[in-house]
Design a protein around this motif. Structure first.
Motif, PDB file in Angstrom:
ATOM      1  N   GLY A   1      99.371 -33.046  -2.673  1.00 54.95           N
ATOM      2  CA  GLY A   1     100.679 -33.556  -3.065  1.00 54.95           C
ATOM      3  C   GLY A   1     100.645 -34.836  -3.869  1.00 54.95           C
ATOM      4  N   SER A   2      99.469 -35.392  -4.121  1.00 55.34           N
ATOM      5  CA  SER A   2      99.374 -36.614  -4.923  1.00 55.34           C
ATOM      6  C   SER A   2      99.503 -36.280  -6.404  1.00 55.34           C
ATOM      7  N   LEU A   3     100.083 -37.217  -7.130  1.00 53.80           N
ATOM      8  CA  LEU A   3     100.162 -37.097  -8.586  1.00 53.80           C
ATOM      9  C   LEU A   3      99.018 -37.917  -9.188  1.00 53.80           C
ATOM     10  N   ILE A   4      98.209 -37.257 -10.027  1.00 54.82           N
ATOM     11  CA  ILE A   4      96.986 -37.870 -10.542  1.00 54.82           C
ATOM     12  C   ILE A   4      97.184 -38.257 -11.996  1.00 54.82           C
ATOM     13  N   PHE A   5      96.939 -39.532 -12.300  1.00 53.48           N
ATOM     14  CA  PHE A   5      96.944 -40.036 -13.672  1.00 53.48           C
ATOM     15  C   PHE A   5      95.515 -40.319 -14.109  1.00 53.48           C
ATOM     16  N   PRO A   6      95.114 -39.912 -15.311  1.00 58.08           N
ATOM     17  CA  PRO A   6      93.795 -40.324 -15.835  1.00 58.08           C
ATOM     18  C   PRO A   6      93.855 -41.783 -16.276  1.00 58.08           C
TER      19      PRO A   6
ATOM     20  N   PHE B   1      94.557 -42.169  -9.223  1.00 51.98           N
ATOM     21  CA  PHE B   1      93.977 -42.177 -10.566  1.00 51.98           C
ATOM     22  C   PHE B   1      92.625 -41.461 -10.557  1.00 51.98           C
ATOM     23  N   THR B   2      92.300 -40.891 -11.693  1.00 54.05           N
ATOM     24  CA  THR B   2      90.931 -40.438 -11.948  1.00 54.05           C
ATOM     25  C   THR B   2      90.319 -41.374 -12.981  1.00 54.05           C
TER      26      THR B   2
ATOM     27  N   ASN C   1      96.876 -43.185 -21.072  1.00 51.84           N
ATOM     28  CA  ASN C   1      98.155 -43.672 -21.577  1.00 51.84           C
ATOM     29  C   ASN C   1      98.818 -44.502 -20.486  1.00 51.84           C
ATOM     30  N   LEU C   2     100.016 -44.937 -20.770  1.00 57.53           N
ATOM     31  CA  LEU C   2     100.740 -45.775 -19.819  1.00 57.53           C
ATOM     32  C   LEU C   2     101.283 -44.908 -18.678  1.00 57.53           C
ATOM     33  N   PRO C   3     100.818 -45.099 -17.445  1.00 56.50           N
ATOM     34  CA  PRO C   3     101.346 -44.301 -16.336  1.00 56.50           C
ATOM     35  C   PRO C   3     102.783 -44.696 -16.016  1.00 56.50           C
ATOM     36  N   ASN C   4     103.601 -43.703 -15.794  1.00 54.17           N
ATOM     37  CA  ASN C   4     105.025 -43.897 -15.541  1.00 54.17           C
ATOM     38  C   ASN C   4     105.288 -43.505 -14.087  1.00 54.17           C
ATOM     39  N   VAL C   5     105.417 -44.475 -13.199  1.00 56.64           N
ATOM     40  CA  VAL C   5     105.620 -44.214 -11.772  1.00 56.64           C
ATOM     41  C   VAL C   5     107.116 -44.274 -11.476  1.00 56.64           C
ATOM     42  N   ILE C   6     107.644 -43.151 -10.969  1.00 58.48           N
ATOM     43  CA  ILE C   6     109.079 -43.035 -10.711  1.00 58.48           C
ATOM     44  C   ILE C   6     109.326 -43.201  -9.219  1.00 58.48           C
ATOM     45  N   CYS C   7     110.171 -44.147  -8.886  1.00 61.05           N
ATOM     46  CA  CYS C   7     110.498 -44.436  -7.491  1.00 61.05           C
ATOM     47  C   CYS C   7     112.005 -44.273  -7.273  1.00 61.05           C
ATOM     48  N   ALA C   8     112.429 -44.452  -6.024  1.00 62.52           N
ATOM     49  CA  ALA C   8     113.847 -44.333  -5.681  1.00 62.52           C
ATOM     50  C   ALA C   8     114.176 -45.294  -4.560  1.00 62.52           C
TER      51      ALA C   8
END
Length: 322
Positions: A97-102, A196-197, A106-113
């Protein structure tokens, strides 16, 4: 015809004849001048060929000028990079369920609430040294640690207080610098866990794999004094089948190696003798290294013998072509 008229006609004829003779004399004089001039006195005036090869000038065609685009072009690559910001990288969903960014792509866009927590996990063993948040009033960022298999992992715990706000954070560690864009949206669009990777880890894994392969090859070919010469496995085994029966026999053209099975260490170690003419037994220098007999020469016929009398077990070793 009267006398007066005849006189006028005769006068005209005489005048015409005189003019013709004078003209002929002038022309003859001109020809003599053109053909009988003294060398070095003068030269004929050259006539330009331009008058005889006249080429009409081409008509001038109007040049069509395209209208200039109303776009400002960047002066160099640096300015282009400034005017065109990096796009947000789309993460990949992992099985847990984790979202992986390399990292670094590029610029990682982390969306929160609001009322939810986003967790950003850094590389195991990495230590955070400094964190800066663009909007510290509406974005709460805390640090946490977890330990697994004795390795500590740092986490960023992120929570916004409002919907529709954007900010960023910079986290400096002992290995790299993270720049993350923070976006607050509705509850159904938030990212609970981000990891991250790292391209350098993948490359390091490949390097370690190839280095280990080279070490294994070196151990296989050079361990216990093997030379780099091609190995010759053309040996045949004959006789009994005891527990210590060799798995393989080979030579590197300098020494001979007899590999015994691991179970042989629990049995009586056999003795090695060479077989000479008429199958006469001859002593030979050899040593036991682990589960391997090493003979300091290339053997052609030999025997491994254990026990005596009826309980004797014997395995003959014969090199192909001997």
């Amino acid at each position: 015809m009267n006398i007066h008229t005849s006189v006028i006609s005769l006068s005209l004829v005489l005048v015409s004849t005189s003019l013709s003779m004078a003209l002929a004399q002038d022309v003859s004089a001109i020809e003599n001048i053109n053909t009988n001039y003294m060398p070095g006195s003068y030269a004929p005036i050259p006539i330009s060929k331009t008058y005889f090869n006249y080429q009409p000038k081409p008509k001038i065609q109007p040049i069509e000028i395209a209208p200039a685009e109303n776009k400002a072009q960047p002066a160099n690559e640096t300015q282009a990079a400034i005017t065109k910001p990096k796009r947000a990288e789309t993460p990949v969903l992992s099985p847990d369920g984790s979202l992986i960014f390399p990292f670094g792509a590029n610029l990682p866009n982390v969306i929160c609430a609001p009322l939810h927590v986003c967790e950003v996990s850094l590389q195991p063993g990495e230590t955070i040294q400094q964190i800066d948040v663009g909007d510290t009033l509406r974005w709460q960022v805390k640090l946490a640690r977890s330990v697994r298999d004795g390795v500590e992992t740092s986490h960023l715990i992120i929570k916004p207080t409002e919907v529709g706000i954007v900010s960023n954070l910079v986290a400096i560690t002992d290995r790299r610098t993270y720049t993350i864009q923070l976006v607050s949206r509705k509850e159904r669009m938030w990212m609970p866990k981000v990891v991250f990777t790292y391209p350098e880890d993948i490359q390091a894994n490949w390097n370690a794999y190839f280095a280990q392969s080279q070490r294994n090859s070196a151990v296989t070919l050079v361990n216990n004094g093997l030379s780099s010469s091609p190995l010759d496995f053309k040996y045949h085994l004959k006789g009994d089948k005891p527990v210590w029966r060799p798995m393989r026999v080979y030579t590197d053209q300098v020494k001979t190696y007899i590999d015994l099975p691991p179970a042989a260490k629990n049995e009586e170690i056999p003795a090695l003798v060479l077989l000479g003419p008429g199958s006469t037994e001859q002593l030979v220098n050899y040593r036991l290294d682990g589960d391997r007999f090493i003979v300091d020469k290339v053997i052609h016929r030999a025997s491994l013998i254990s026990g005596v009398g009826r309980n004797q077990e014997r395995v003959d070793i014969v090199k192909e072509g001997s």
